[in-house]
Design a protein around this motif. Structure first.
Motif, PDB file in Angstrom:
ATOM      1  N   ALA A 176       6.331   0.033  -2.914  1.00 37.26           N
ATOM      2  CA  ALA A 176       5.374  -0.367  -1.882  1.00 37.26           C
ATOM      3  C   ALA A 176       5.073  -1.860  -1.977  1.00 37.26           C
ATOM      4  O   ALA A 176       4.976  -2.558  -0.957  1.00 37.26           O
ATOM      5  N   GLU A 177       4.933  -2.384  -3.201  1.00 37.19           N
ATOM      6  CA  GLU A 177       4.706  -3.821  -3.386  1.00 37.19           C
ATOM      7  C   GLU A 177       5.910  -4.626  -2.904  1.00 37.19           C
ATOM      8  O   GLU A 177       5.755  -5.687  -2.289  1.00 37.19           O
ATOM      9  N   VAL A 178       7.111  -4.127  -3.201  1.00 35.14           N
ATOM     10  CA  VAL A 178       8.319  -4.820  -2.759  1.00 35.14           C
ATOM     11  C   VAL A 178       8.389  -4.847  -1.233  1.00 35.14           C
ATOM     12  O   VAL A 178       8.737  -5.873  -0.623  1.00 35.14           O
ATOM     13  N   LEU A 179       8.056  -3.732  -0.596  1.00 34.85           N
ATOM     14  CA  LEU A 179       8.063  -3.688   0.866  1.00 34.85           C
ATOM     15  C   LEU A 179       7.072  -4.690   1.450  1.00 34.85           C
ATOM     16  O   LEU A 179       7.364  -5.340   2.472  1.00 34.85           O
ATOM     17  N   GLU A 180       5.919  -4.833   0.822  1.00 34.26           N
ATOM     18  CA  GLU A 180       4.930  -5.810   1.289  1.00 34.26           C
ATOM     19  C   GLU A 180       5.471  -7.232   1.164  1.00 34.26           C
ATOM     20  O   GLU A 180       5.304  -8.059   2.078  1.00 34.26           O
ATOM     21  N   THR A 181       6.140  -7.515   0.048  1.00 32.75           N
ATOM     22  CA  THR A 181       6.741  -8.839  -0.146  1.00 32.75           C
ATOM     23  C   THR A 181       7.827  -9.111   0.888  1.00 32.75           C
ATOM     24  O   THR A 181       7.885 -10.199   1.483  1.00 32.75           O
ATOM     25  N   ILE A 182       8.675  -8.121   1.119  1.00 28.48           N
ATOM     26  CA  ILE A 182       9.764  -8.291   2.081  1.00 28.48           C
ATOM     27  C   ILE A 182       9.210  -8.539   3.479  1.00 28.48           C
ATOM     28  O   ILE A 182       9.704  -9.404   4.222  1.00 28.48           O
ATOM     29  N   ALA A 183       8.178  -7.785   3.858  1.00 30.16           N
ATOM     30  CA  ALA A 183       7.585  -7.960   5.186  1.00 30.16           C
ATOM     31  C   ALA A 183       6.994  -9.363   5.340  1.00 30.16           C
ATOM     32  O   ALA A 183       7.139 -10.004   6.390  1.00 30.16           O
ATOM     33  N   LYS A 184       6.330  -9.863   4.299  1.00 27.87           N
ATOM     34  CA  LYS A 184       5.752 -11.208   4.344  1.00 27.87           C
ATOM     35  C   LYS A 184       6.839 -12.265   4.479  1.00 27.87           C
ATOM     36  O   LYS A 184       6.721 -13.205   5.293  1.00 27.87           O
ATOM     37  N   GLU A 185       7.913 -12.135   3.700  1.00 27.16           N
ATOM     38  CA  GLU A 185       8.980 -13.124   3.757  1.00 27.16           C
ATOM     39  C   GLU A 185       9.743 -13.043   5.082  1.00 27.16           C
ATOM     40  O   GLU A 185      10.229 -14.061   5.589  1.00 27.16           O
TER      41      GLU A 185
END
Length: 321
Positions: A176-185
């Motif tokens: 879930a944290e990785v998905l949040e990072t990917i969405a931000k980038e």
């Protein structure tokens, strides 16, 4: 706030204007940068230079005819997006330019890193700018550099996210944290792409206006080549983002499948003892084991064995892993 810039010994010298009289005392400015102005300050500029700057509320018009045009008085009007990449979020800030023969006017609602960097360089490097058009080209060149730095940061953050995705110990919380990072980038990468595309349009308009010298035309072409490389890099990052997004969602689905598989195996393993319990729970008169002293422990042992046998079989097949 009005920042006025004049050339002194080949360097830009900055003066902050507080009232109308201070604005009038500088005879030959080459750049006037207006940040979040009051209505009175726009009136000062109109009275001093005969230039009507747009209101900040009018900067959001996306029509090309409203963003790039030459007025009847010969002034060029350009509205360009500049990237503001902050730690928590990034956004595009609209800047309006009015280019006269001698002076570049710019108006925006907040100070930008690109403008601060151009001011610093022009103070430290003599001869970097000689007129208003040099200042404008330097702003676009620095904006391309700033976008490139932001892209490098996006790439580094995606590299770290990729390492987490491909690790063996990733769980749903990490995913879930990785998905949040990917969405931000992904959002940042999209804003960078929009920013460089808008800069390309502004430079193309400047080159068509035929106001640039041969040297300035070549500088504009060099900036366009830099923008081409940035656009290719944003396309590569979009592909990387899509791959990481698919991989992360795939791992989440895989973890969920493991949980469902465990429940399925347990439910199948409990079927034999459930069957035995159902048989011994029938209300028949003649069931010999019900009257035996060993009946109850035998029933418990039989149900345990009937559950352990299928569990052992499933484990030997690797279905419990």
């Amino acid at each position: 706030m009005i920042n006025l810039f004049v050339l002194q010994n080949g360097r830009l010298s900055q003066e902050q204007v507080e009232d109308r009289n201070e604005l009038l005392q500088y005879a030959n400015p080459i750049w006037i940068d207006v940040v979040d102005p009051e209505e009175e300050e726009l009136i000062w500029i109109k009275e001093a230079f005969g230039v009507l700057l747009p209101e900040l509320d009018d900067l959001g018009d996306l029509e090309a005819s409203a963003r790039y045009f030459e007025a009847d008085d010969g002034h060029l009007h350009i509205r360009t997006d500049f990237l503001l990449d902050e730690e928590e979020t990034s956004r595009n800030v609209r800047v309006a330019f009015v280019l006269t023969k001698q002076v570049l006017f710019s108006i925006h609602d907040e100070d930008l890193p690109v403008f601060r960097l151009v001011r610093l360089r022009a103070r430290l490097r003599p001869g970097s700018v000689s007129n208003a058009k040099d200042v404008l080209l330097d702003l676009y060149s620095t904006d391309a550099e700033y976008s490139a730095d932001a892209l490098e940061e996006v790439y580094e953050n995606l590299e770290q996210a990729g390492k987490r995705v491909l690790s063996d110990s990733i769980n749903d919380a990490d995913a879930a944290e990785v998905l949040e990072t990917i969405a931000k980038e992904e959002d940042t990468n999209g804003r960078i792409r929009r920013n460089v595309m808008d800069t390309r349009r502004a430079l193309s308009f400047l080159m068509r206006s035929k106001l640039l010298s041969d040297e300035q035309q070549e500088e504009a072409r060099q900036i366009l080549r830099d923008i081409d490389s940035l656009e290719n890099h944003t396309a590569f990052l979009f592909d990387k983002i899509n791959f990481l997004m698919d991989a992360t969602v795939g791992f989440i689905n895989l973890n969920q499948s493991k949980i469902i598989k465990i429940f399925s195996v347990v439910s199948v393993a409990l079927m034999p003892p459930t069957l035995l319990a159902s048989i011994w729970g029938m209300n028949y008169k003649y069931m010999p084991e019900l009257d035996a002293t060993w009946g109850y422990p035998m029933a418990i042992a039989a149900m345990i064995i009937s559950a352990v046998i299928p569990l052992g079989y499933f484990y030997s097949k690797g279905w419990m892993k």
